[in-house]
Scaffold this active site. Structure first.
Site, PDB file in Angstrom:
ATOM      1  N   LYS A 109      15.530  21.815 -11.067  1.00 16.39           N
ATOM      2  CA  LYS A 109      14.805  20.602 -11.402  1.00 16.39           C
ATOM      3  C   LYS A 109      15.599  19.594 -12.213  1.00 16.39           C
ATOM      4  O   LYS A 109      16.397  19.948 -13.074  1.00 16.39           O
ATOM      5  CB  LYS A 109      13.556  20.977 -12.213  1.00 16.39           C
ATOM      6  CG  LYS A 109      12.535  21.727 -11.393  1.00 16.39           C
ATOM      7  CD  LYS A 109      11.619  20.799 -10.661  1.00 16.39           C
ATOM      8  CE  LYS A 109      10.372  20.636 -11.511  1.00 16.39           C
ATOM      9  NZ  LYS A 109       9.454  19.693 -10.940  1.00 16.39           N
ATOM     10  N   SER A 166      14.197  21.945 -16.210  1.00 16.16           N
ATOM     11  CA  SER A 166      13.020  22.786 -16.389  1.00 16.16           C
ATOM     12  C   SER A 166      13.468  24.117 -16.951  1.00 16.16           C
ATOM     13  O   SER A 166      14.534  24.620 -16.589  1.00 16.16           O
ATOM     14  CB  SER A 166      12.333  22.989 -15.038  1.00 16.16           C
ATOM     15  OG  SER A 166      11.537  24.151 -15.070  1.00 16.16           O
ATOM     16  N   HIS A 176       0.832  -1.218   0.000  1.00 19.53           N
ATOM     17  CA  HIS A 176       0.000   0.000   0.000  1.00 19.53           C
ATOM     18  C   HIS A 176       0.866   1.266   0.000  1.00 19.53           C
ATOM     19  O   HIS A 176       0.434   2.309   0.465  1.00 19.53           O
ATOM     20  CB  HIS A 176      -0.947   0.045   1.208  1.00 19.53           C
ATOM     21  CG  HIS A 176      -1.642  -1.246   1.494  1.00 19.53           C
ATOM     22  ND1 HIS A 176      -2.856  -1.583   0.955  1.00 19.53           N
ATOM     23  CD2 HIS A 176      -1.261  -2.324   2.242  1.00 19.53           C
ATOM     24  CE1 HIS A 176      -3.210  -2.795   1.364  1.00 19.53           C
ATOM     25  NE2 HIS A 176      -2.262  -3.270   2.146  1.00 19.53           N
ATOM     26  N   GLU A 194       8.657   8.875 -17.178  1.00 19.47           N
ATOM     27  CA  GLU A 194       7.245   9.240 -17.341  1.00 19.47           C
ATOM     28  C   GLU A 194       6.736   8.854 -18.719  1.00 19.47           C
ATOM     29  O   GLU A 194       5.586   8.431 -18.874  1.00 19.47           O
ATOM     30  CB  GLU A 194       7.056  10.742 -17.103  1.00 19.47           C
ATOM     31  CG  GLU A 194       7.255  11.112 -15.635  1.00 19.47           C
ATOM     32  CD  GLU A 194       7.283  12.620 -15.432  1.00 19.47           C
ATOM     33  OE1 GLU A 194       6.548  13.098 -14.575  1.00 19.47           O
ATOM     34  OE2 GLU A 194       8.054  13.321 -16.126  1.00 19.47           O
TER      35      GLU A 194
END
Ligand code: ARG
Length: 457
Positions: A280, A274, A153, A287
């Site tokens: 970043k 970024s 979980h 992704e």
């Protein structure tokens, strides 16, 4: 090519909706290989003369050289790759080129070309998987002792070793590999010679063409052969399941690379920055692997839905088989390459992982197990006692093994100082040495088995 019975040519809309050349030109190599095998067989069977066969074969080689050099021309009037090749062949060879299509239809031709293309895609996927598998084993060996929290979980559950975690993906991808290999074995039959749907009156040698094109045998039923796209669906299903595993792995890298986790630093080569936030490092490749899985599954659904209502034998709907397969193939090849690089070149932040494993009372089960073993307490009761200890540790803001014996005694006086040997994360993972368990000794064995499996395959 088929104008004989028509008074008028197709409308512009007809030409556009009919044209598959914009995408099926990707099959040009397979199409020419199929034609060369076919004409050689026609000559051997005495169906076309040796001289015509030689002229046709030379012509086909010239077409191949032209396409290699200049690409395939896209003329919608010629519909598809089969007509495009034949039209150019006719310009080169003259009317004798018309003998190539004896005892053949575009239906068995496209079934054969596409099968060969999918066969190569399957083989590429297997090689791509092997690269990920090798990277996983290498990193698992390196991190057989590295301790991290294991989750259920996404809550800290029990400590595990990073090597064990990585080898879980080894198992998944090994199953994917076997699915591709299985698909490959099943598609090893050549449709060429099935003609339009019913076979042909010409005396073909189908074994000869099957062999020339690298198939184990010809297909057995001409109706099935021209209308079957199981090979493509097998490939897509294998790719879907593989993409789903890669997506889960990518998802873990994304979570692990986030600042609150900080378990991994992704390689510069597979990260992006970024344009506005200079600090970043975005896990874009991971992704996109996660995103691509959705597209690959969509491609699979697309072809299944195309096929589900089709009567025997060929229907033009089947021309729509190629775009989803081509799309999925590009995506799975890229996803495999990206994940191989990510696994091989990421830096695991082992100190962070260990700290996280020590923080979440991950050894609570070990305390309960200890009470069962040392004090012969039923597990349910031991679970309850341990719960009280966790509650106390939480209220004191310490880890379970940060409690003193004075803290623990009032909870249950059967607890003694030996308990601390069981409460460290090291003791916890070392204890889980059951077959397939997370203990470093097991992980090393699993690495050994994985390596010998890789060598054999
Ligand atoms: N371009 C077609 C396809 O990809 C080739 C087969 C056409 N056959 C036919 N009878 N119209 O499916």
């Amino acid at each position: 090519m088929w104008g004989g019975r028509f008074a008028e040519g197709p409308s512009a809309i007809m030409r556009e909706i009919n044209a598959s050349i914009p995408f099926d030109k990707a099959l040009w190599r397979e199409d020419i290989a199929g034609s060369r095998a076919h004409v050689a067989m026609l000559a051997k069977q005495g169906i076309v003369s040796e001289a015509d066969a030689r002229a046709i074969d030379d012509g086909l080689q010239q077409v191949a050289a032209e396409y290699e050099r200049d690409g395939v021309p896209e003329d919608w009037d010629l519909e598809d790759i089969h007509m495009t090749v034949e039209a150019r062949l006719t310009e080169i060879v003259g009317p004798a080129a018309g003998r190539l299509h004896t005892a053949r239809s575009r239906n068995d031709q496209v079934a054969t070309d596409f099968r060969m293309w999918v066969r190569a895609a399957n083989t590429r996927a297997i090689a791509g998987i092997d690269a990920v598998l090798r990277a996983l084993v290498n990193r698992a060996e390196e991190h057989a002792d590295t301790i991290m929290p294991g989750f259920t979980h996404l809550q800290t559950a029990q400590p595990v070793t990073l090597g064990h975690h990585l080898l879980a993906y080894f198992e998944m991808l090994k199953r994917d590999r076997s699915r591709f290999a299985d698909a490959l074995a099943r598609m090893d039959e050549c449709p060429l010679g099935s003609a339009a749907l019913a076979g042909t009156g010409f005396d073909l040698d189908r074994d000869m063409t099957a062999q020339a094109l690298g198939f184990a045998r010809p297909t057995r039923n001409s109706l099935d052969a021209v209308s079957d796209r199981d090979f493509a669906i097998d490939y897509l299903v294998s790719a879907s399941q593989c993409s789903l595993h890669l997506s889960r792995l990518a998802e873990e890298f994304i979570i692990w690379a986030s600042q609150p986790f900080g378990f991994v630093k992704l390689p510069d080569t597979l990260s992006t920055g970024s344009s506005i936030m200079p600090q970043k490092r975005n896990p874009d490749a991971a992704e996109l692997v996660r995103g691509h899985a959705g597209r690959i599954i969509g491609c699979t659904t697309s072809l299944m839905i195309t096929m589900k209502g089709l009567p025997l034998a060929y229907s033009k709907d089947m021309q729509d088989d190629k775009p989803p397969v081509f799309e999925a193939a590009g995506l799975i090849d890229l996803s495999l390459a990206a994940m191989a690089g990510m696994v091989a070149d990421s830096t695991f932040q082992t100190a962070r992982m260990r700290k996280a494993a020590e923080a979440g009372h991950a050894t609570a089960t070990d305390l309960a197990d200890w009470l069962v073993r040392q004090a012969d307490i039923p597990f349910r009761e031991a679970h309850h006692i341990t719960g009280s200890a966790v509650k106390l540790a939480d209220s004191k803001g310490v880890a379970l093994d940060g409690l003193s014996l004075d803290d623990l005694k009032p909870i249950d006086d059967r607890i003694d100082e030996r308990v601390f040997e069981a409460l460290s994360v090291d003791a916890s993972v070392a204890a889980r040495a059951s077959y397939g368990g997370t203990a470093p000794i097991q992980v090393r064995q699993q690495v050994k088995d994985a390596r010998s499996w890789l060598e054999k395959n």
